[in-house]
Design an enzyme around this catalytic site. Structure first.
Site, PDB file in Angstrom:
ATOM      1  N   ASP A 261      39.830  23.478 -16.250  1.00 25.05           N
ATOM      2  CA  ASP A 261      38.778  23.620 -17.265  1.00 25.05           C
ATOM      3  C   ASP A 261      39.070  24.802 -18.173  1.00 25.05           C
ATOM      4  O   ASP A 261      38.373  25.008 -19.171  1.00 25.05           O
ATOM      5  CB  ASP A 261      37.409  23.816 -16.595  1.00 25.05           C
ATOM      6  CG  ASP A 261      36.787  22.481 -16.207  1.00 25.05           C
ATOM      7  OD1 ASP A 261      37.284  21.440 -16.668  1.00 25.05           O
ATOM      8  OD2 ASP A 261      35.809  22.481 -15.433  1.00 25.05           O
TER       9      ASP A 261
ATOM     10  N   ASP B 242      36.192  12.194 -12.521  1.00 21.33           N
ATOM     11  CA  ASP B 242      35.897  13.578 -12.166  1.00 21.33           C
ATOM     12  C   ASP B 242      35.373  13.678 -10.738  1.00 21.33           C
ATOM     13  O   ASP B 242      35.001  12.664 -10.111  1.00 21.33           O
ATOM     14  CB  ASP B 242      34.849  14.125 -13.157  1.00 21.33           C
ATOM     15  CG  ASP B 242      35.028  15.605 -13.438  1.00 21.33           C
ATOM     16  OD1 ASP B 242      35.617  16.297 -12.601  1.00 21.33           O
ATOM     17  OD2 ASP B 242      34.553  16.051 -14.499  1.00 21.33           O
TER      18      ASP B 242
HETATM   19  C1  GLA Z   1      34.108  18.986 -15.161  1.00 21.98           C
HETATM   20  C2  GLA Z   1      35.346  18.637 -15.952  1.00 21.98           C
HETATM   21  C3  GLA Z   1      35.093  18.851 -17.426  1.00 21.98           C
HETATM   22  C4  GLA Z   1      33.924  18.011 -17.862  1.00 21.98           C
HETATM   23  C5  GLA Z   1      32.696  18.324 -17.022  1.00 21.98           C
HETATM   24  C6  GLA Z   1      31.571  17.365 -17.302  1.00 21.98           C
HETATM   25  O1  GLA Z   1      33.875  20.353 -15.199  1.00 21.98           O
HETATM   26  O2  GLA Z   1      36.445  19.373 -15.516  1.00 21.98           O
HETATM   27  O3  GLA Z   1      36.235  18.547 -18.184  1.00 21.98           O
HETATM   28  O4  GLA Z   1      34.264  16.643 -17.760  1.00 21.98           O
HETATM   29  O5  GLA Z   1      32.994  18.237 -15.619  1.00 21.98           O
HETATM   30  O6  GLA Z   1      30.461  17.617 -16.532  1.00 21.98           O
END
Ligand code: GLA
Length: 731
Positions: free
Chosen positions: A547, A477
């Protein structure tokens, strides 16, 4: 595929199966662009295309006439300050302070094969299946060389371009701008198509008419960003999915980039793509070289669908390296939306146990397993297991493996929390400008990935964990943009290099991890789909799309993404309703049908589902196994226009032998009388002669009927948020 040079006309030609690209050495040694488009006959003299008539007193090189003016010429890679007043492709600051450059042809080579780009992602192919042209241009004042590289491939219409600067002078040269590719068009009568968006609404296809003046888009965020994507298409005004001319430029880079487009007073258009000069400058010492990232050009004479198909096939065959690219990925369950930070080993094991009973193949443990992290304010950088929460990670992984499931883990390697052991030890590892206030994003700061010791630390820590337990997947990430881009280590004159060195550091960390763990499945992610680019795909075979897992929202996100990127690269999951981003509730089946179009998985608390929904999970996984080979390897077509923006959207995958097709059709919204009495979908890419039969039905039609008359889906698409799959096979 062939590259040729005619000594007589001083013309270079690049021929792919369906396109021709031509340029010539002009009267003052400049490289003139002659033609790019559908294949034309070999042997014709194309030099007349260079002819321009000046009626506006344009400046011209001494000894020539104003008809030779660089300002009216279509150029291959234009230099700053010597007669071309349009936006130019590069700027070099030399020992006497001048940025004025005048490059002339020096030499060229045509070779079989293609070299990798040091430290950067680049397309690859066996030497006998591709050819590379290198044209050496030299700055007549300093002797600095600009090497223009073009590669063609025997199975693709893609032309890969990149640029190298070689400092053969005794003094340092400062590169202030270096685009990866330039395309000059004679006419502005085209649309520009690109992907635009924001967090939770990434890669919406936008289409605008070119107009006089500067236009374009960029990222200055240190990474690709949610807002735009580093690719652009120029298409006829009337171009549709299946007809019209379209030209694409796609950059293999994951840092700040720019797409600069200028329509000049003659309505000619110059399009360029490359590193964003706002966050870039590079000091090239005597004897050093600098490589630009690579750009992939594509011409399609058969509309946007064929352009996308070219990019998909090329990325699969020549950019993505992962051994997973041709493999069905394990169906996963990710605990993020199921638990957020509120979990322990028991909860995770319960999730895994339930998942395994439903046919799910991998448990991914998301954010919150390390340091003291129970919310998003602490511990980034402390990549050691929170044993208070999870006990012994190795034991937990073994228990999960015993259920027949793989195990995956979330990391955010490039980030650091102020509240962390790492920060207490190494405050200078953070990107920041001494004496200036720092910016935070999600309470966190960004590590200076341009520093070797930072990359070393991350490699050792992450590799240590991978060595300690059977972790077969990581979600990588990156949840904030870069600000105060300044490295504590670089001298003042090199600070302009920090942003690009950061990207090189990220690539190096990937490379080192993949060297030691070649079978590791890495899913890219950046606050959802904020770093979805072709550069990343060189290291990871899949990237979390967004997301936003709301199936309605996902339609335009996934179809927009498909402009350049294949289905097998799109991370797509079924999540809970009401959806956590939009509050919307749609059926479980609809969510499954939309997520089937990418890598497949679940992102919800499956332990709390009723038996009916659990049964649907089993059925969806059965279908995933039935269709994923076709979805991953087949040719993808958008059936409807408008990239999923309208109420009815449909897409399909056709197998290479054209004997099998899977069609997905969806209706987002229904309102009284909004539906036409008939809704027909014409299915592209079939064999007109064959008869296609639908599974478990008496339906049978010839390919020609399906392609031209279509399927009437009116009855199947009644209501809002409804979907239907048609699986057709020819004998
Ligand atoms: C980001 C990712 C999510 C999740 C969060 C965790 O927003 O896109 O899928 O992994 O971080 O903090």
């Amino acid at each position: 595929m062939q590259i040729s040079f005619s000594k007589k006309t001083r013309t270079f030609r690049l021929d792919t199966e369906n396109s021709t690209y031509a340029m010539m050495i002009g009267p003052s040694g400049e490289l003139r662009h002659l033609y790019y488009g559908a294949s034309i006959a070999a042997g014709d003299d194309l030099t007349s295309f260079a002819l321009r008539r000046d009626r506006a007193f344009s400046p011209y090189p001494e000894g020539l006439t104003s008809n030779d003016s660089l300002n009216i010429a279509a150029l291959e890679y234009s230099a700053f300050g010597s007669g071309d007043f349009r936006n130019t492709a590069f700027r070099l600051r030399k020992e006497n302070g001048t940025p004025v450059t005048s490059t002339v042809y020096k030499s060229h080579t045509i070779r079989k094969g293609k070299e990798p780009l040091p430290g950067l992602p680049a397309s690859f192919a066996p030497a006998k299946t591709c050819e590379t042209l290198e044209i050496v241009m030299e700055d007549s004042f300093s002797g600095v060389r600009i090497v223009l590289r073009y590669s063609v491939f025997d199975d693709s219409d893609v032309i890969a371009r990149s640029v190298k600067v070689v400092n053969r002078t005794a003094n340092p040269v400062r590169i202030e701008k270096l685009m990866s590719a330039q395309l000059d068009f004679d006419s502005m009568d085209r649309d520009m198509i690109y992907l635009q968006g924001k967090w939770a609404r990434e890669r919406q296809a936008a289409r605008i008419a070119l107009h006089p003046g500067m236009q374009g888009f960029r990222s200055a965020r240190g990474s690709t960003g949610h807002q735009y994507n580093p690719g652009v298409v120029f298409a006829d005004r009337s171009a549709s999915e299946r007809s019209g001319e379209a030209f694409g430029m796609l950059l293999l880079y994951s840092g700040s980039y720019t797409v600069e487009v200028e329509a000049d007073e003659y309505e000619s258009v110059r399009a360029m793509i490359g590193i964003n000069e706002e966050t870039f400058a590079w000091n090239l010492a005597k004897g050093e070289e600098f490589d630009s990232p690579e750009t992939l050009l594509v011409f399609s004479g058969n509309g946007l669908g064929a352009l996308s198909a070219q990019y998909h096939a090329f990325l699969m065959n020549h950019v993505i390296r992962s051994p997973w690219k041709h493999v069905r990925r394990p169906v996963l369950v990710n605990n993020w939306e199921a638990t957020y930070f509120d979990f322990d080993d028991k909860k995770i094991y319960a999730l895994a146990k339930c998942a395994s009973s439903l046919g799910i193949e991998m448990l991914v443990l998301d954010d919150g397993w390390f340091g003291k992290r129970n919310d998003d304010r602490t511990s980034l950088g402390d990549w050691f297991v929170n044993t208070g929460k999870l006990g012994d990670l190795g034991k937990l992984v073994k228990k999960i493996n015993r259920l027949g499931m793989k195990f995956g883990l979330w990391f955010e390697p490039e980030m650091i929390s102020e509240e962390s052991e790492l920060y207490r030890k190494h405050p200078d590892w953070v990107l920041s400008v001494p004496g200036m206030r720092r910016s935070l994003g999600r309470s966190q700061m960004v590590l200076d990935m341009s520093r070797k010791e930072v990359v070393d630390y991350l490699f050792e820590t992450i590799a240590g964990l991978l060595r300690s337990a059977n972790i077969e997947y990581i979600k990588w990430d990156m949840n904030r943009n870069l600000t105060e881009i300044h490295s504590a280590l670089l001298p003042p004159e090199q600070q302009g290099e920090t942003a690009h060195r950061y990207v090189l550091g990220v690539y190096e960390l990937h490379e080192r991890l993949l060297n030691e763990f070649p079978n590791l499945l890495i899913e890219g992610c950046s606050g959802g789909g904020g770093r979805f680019d072709a550069g990343m795909l060189y290291y990871v075979p899949q990237i979390w799309c967004s997301d936003d897992t709301d199936a309605i929202e996902r339609i335009s996100i996934q179809l927009g993404t498909s402009l350049f990127y294949p289905s097998s690269t799109m991370g797509a999951h079924v999540s809970v309703c009401p959806n956590h981003q939009t509050g919307r509730t749609v059926s479980f089946r609809f969510r499954g049908d939309v997520a089937l179009a990418g890598t497949f998985g679940y992102e919800l608390d499956i332990t709390s589902l009723g038996t009916a929904e659990q049964e649907q999970i089993r059925e969806q996984i059965r279908r995933y196994h039935q269709f994923n080979d076709l979805i991953r390897e087949g040719t993808f077509h958008r059936i409807t226009e408008a990239f999923g923006q309208s109420d009815v959207a449909a897409w399909c995958w056709v197998s290479a032998d054209r004997k099998e097709v899977l069609v997905t059709a969806v209706r987002k919204n229904d309102s009284p009388c909004s539906q036409a009495p008939v809704c027909r979908l014409r299915i592209p890419g079939l064999d007109p002669q064959r008869i296609y039969r639908m599974e478990n039905s008496s339906f049978a039609m010839h390919g020609s009927t399906l392609m031209n008359a279509g399927i009437n889906v009116s009855d199947d698409l009644r209501g809002s948020a409804v979907s239907v799959l048609y699986h057709l096979k020819a004998g």
